[in-house]
Design a protein around this motif. Structure first.
Motif, PDB file in Angstrom:
ATOM      1  N   VAL A   3       0.861  -1.192   0.000  1.00 17.37           N
ATOM      2  CA  VAL A   3       0.000   0.000   0.000  1.00 17.37           C
ATOM      3  C   VAL A   3       0.895   1.239   0.000  1.00 17.37           C
ATOM      4  N   LEU A   4       0.286   2.412  -0.017  1.00 16.03           N
ATOM      5  CA  LEU A   4       1.068   3.644   0.031  1.00 16.03           C
ATOM      6  C   LEU A   4       1.822   3.756   1.355  1.00 16.03           C
ATOM      7  N   HIS A   5       3.094   4.097   1.277  1.00 13.46           N
ATOM      8  CA  HIS A   5       3.881   4.474   2.443  1.00 13.46           C
ATOM      9  C   HIS A   5       4.586   5.779   2.072  1.00 13.46           C
ATOM     10  N   ALA A   6       5.397   6.323   2.967  1.00  6.29           N
ATOM     11  CA  ALA A   6       6.224   7.473   2.596  1.00  6.29           C
ATOM     12  C   ALA A   6       7.532   7.421   3.364  1.00  6.29           C
ATOM     13  N   GLN A  18      10.234   8.265  10.025  1.00  5.36           N
ATOM     14  CA  GLN A  18       9.111   7.330  10.120  1.00  5.36           C
ATOM     15  C   GLN A  18       8.380   7.291   8.798  1.00  5.36           C
ATOM     16  N   CYS A  19       7.653   6.198   8.576  1.00  4.71           N
ATOM     17  CA  CYS A  19       6.733   6.169   7.449  1.00  4.71           C
ATOM     18  C   CYS A  19       5.737   7.307   7.657  1.00  4.71           C
ATOM     19  N   SER A  20       5.494   8.102   6.630  1.00  3.48           N
ATOM     20  CA  SER A  20       4.651   9.279   6.804  1.00  3.48           C
ATOM     21  C   SER A  20       3.434   9.274   5.901  1.00  3.48           C
ATOM     22  N   GLU A  21       2.912   8.084   5.652  1.00  2.50           N
ATOM     23  CA  GLU A  21       1.652   7.981   4.912  1.00  2.50           C
ATOM     24  C   GLU A  21       0.859   6.889   5.627  1.00  2.50           C
ATOM     25  N   VAL A  22      -0.321   7.258   6.128  1.00  2.00           N
ATOM     26  CA  VAL A  22      -1.094   6.289   6.910  1.00  2.00           C
ATOM     27  C   VAL A  22      -1.262   5.006   6.099  1.00  2.00           C
ATOM     28  N   CYS A  23      -0.747   3.880   6.622  1.00  2.00           N
ATOM     29  CA  CYS A  23      -0.643   2.682   5.793  1.00  2.00           C
ATOM     30  C   CYS A  23      -1.224   1.460   6.468  1.00  2.00           C
ATOM     31  N   GLY A  24      -2.030   1.679   7.510  1.00  2.00           N
ATOM     32  CA  GLY A  24      -2.670   0.530   8.140  1.00  2.00           C
ATOM     33  C   GLY A  24      -2.451   0.490   9.637  1.00  2.00           C
ATOM     34  N   LEU A  28      -0.450  -0.839  11.840  1.00  2.00           N
ATOM     35  CA  LEU A  28       0.802  -0.597  12.563  1.00  2.00           C
ATOM     36  C   LEU A  28       1.619   0.557  11.963  1.00  2.00           C
ATOM     37  N   HIS A  29       0.929   1.457  11.258  1.00  2.00           N
ATOM     38  CA  HIS A  29       1.611   2.610  10.670  1.00  2.00           C
ATOM     39  C   HIS A  29       2.428   3.386  11.696  1.00  2.00           C
ATOM     40  N   TYR A  30       1.894   3.459  12.923  1.00  2.00           N
ATOM     41  CA  TYR A  30       2.571   4.243  13.965  1.00  2.00           C
ATOM     42  C   TYR A  30       3.936   3.683  14.312  1.00  2.00           C
ATOM     43  N   ASN A  31       4.191   2.445  13.963  1.00  2.00           N
ATOM     44  CA  ASN A  31       5.490   1.849  14.313  1.00  2.00           C
ATOM     45  C   ASN A  31       6.151   1.291  13.053  1.00  2.00           C
ATOM     46  N   MET A  32       6.513   2.206  12.143  1.00  2.00           N
ATOM     47  CA  MET A  32       7.184   1.800  10.908  1.00  2.00           C
ATOM     48  C   MET A  32       8.372   2.741  10.697  1.00  2.00           C
ATOM     49  N   PRO A  33       9.334   2.651  11.620  1.00  2.00           N
ATOM     50  CA  PRO A  33      10.407   3.646  11.636  1.00  2.00           C
ATOM     51  C   PRO A  33      11.451   3.464  10.539  1.00  2.00           C
TER      52      PRO A  33
END
Ligand SMILES: [Cu+2]
Length: 280
Positions: free
Chosen positions: A192-195, A228-234, A236-241
């Motif tokens: 999916v989209l990430h950033a 951090q990943c800066s595109e809401v991606c699901g 566990l988005h909050y923990n995708m460093p």
């Protein structure tokens, strides 16, 4: 021979220090901070500058508007001004309050254009890293160094605390790049989209499945920088460093050899790094 063995040992020791996070600058958010993280790249210098210019202008406008409103409340309320003026227009005032904002906007466009294109134009890179976003970790690929790749997953809070590393930022294995070199990052995603975003670098770019985006940075100081990943991606988005370990070139070369011993045989690399690897 002897000298280079000592150099090799020293290289190994500093590599160890760097890999355990004991050396160099650190780019990470701090409690209660209201400013940007300290800039580590020319890009972020420009972003910070632009922000400062815009902030001064915005502050001046807010003060002017608030001041005028306060003045109107006091000077023209019913008690102070029982008989209102019947003025319907004032040509000079209207020209000024139209022209002034237009000029401010034109000025902001002028000062924003250079940073925008500087960030967007990839210079001839010294090396390339490919970053692939997955739910919820990153893969890093090194096409210029034999194409080795590895996964970079978040540590749990407990694992990070045990290693005295910042929670929600530290990873199992960071992206590693040399300092003072132009690094091109090719960014994409597998699901999916990430950033891909590292605040201290002034870098933030979408990771889009099926597409390649590219960005770049040149970090002045060796150290560890977090993003951090800066595109809401699901879930566990909050923990995708994102963790980027920036090493001096020689230590980076040694790291490459460690990751891909074949590389030196096939491609060639600096003599110093070869000595570090072979212990000659
Ligand atoms: Cu993500």
């Amino acid at each position: 021979m002897r000298k280079s063995r000592i150099t090799g040992l020293l290289g190994g020791a500093t590599l160890l220090a760097a890999l355990t996070g004991a050396a160099g600058a650190v780019g990470l958010p701090t409690d209660k901070s209201i400013t940007f993280q300290e800039s580590a790249t020319p890009q972020m210098d420009m972003v910070t500058n632009l922000h400062t210019i815009a902030f001064v202008i915005i502050t001046a406008i807010v003060i002017l508007v608030m001041g005028l409103m306060l003045f109107i409340f006091i000077r023209f309320n019913e008690k102070a001004n029982p008989v209102p003026s019947k003025t319907s227009h004032n040509t000079l005032l209207e020209v000024v309050w139209t022209a002034a904002p237009v000029m401010i906007v034109l000025f902001l466009i002028a000062v924003a254009t250079r940073p925008l294109y500087y960030l967007d134009t990839i210079p001839e890179p010294d090396m390339t890293v490919k970053a692939v976003g997955n739910q919820w970790n990153w893969d890093y690929v090194y096409p210029d160094h034999g194409g080795f790749e590895f996964n970079s997953a978040p540590l749990t809070k407990e694992e990070a605390a045990a290693k005295n590393l910042p929670g929600l930022l530290a990873v199992t294995e960071p992206m590693v790049v040399p300092a003072g070199k132009k690094i091109r990052v090719i960014v994409t995603a597998s699901d999916v989209l990430h950033a891909f975003a590292v605040p201290a670098f002034g870098v933030k770019i979408d990771a889009v499945p099926g597409r390649l985006n590219e960005t770049w940075f040149e970090v002045r100081e060796p150290g560890t920088y977090y993003g951090q990943c800066s595109e809401v991606c699901g879930q566990l988005h909050y923990n995708m460093p994102i963790e980027v370990r920036v090493l001096p070139q020689a230590e980076f070369d040694a790291w490459v050899l460690e990751k891909n011993p074949e590389y030196v045989k096939n491609e060639g690399i600096t003599t110093e790094a070869r000595n570090t690897q072979t212990g000659e």
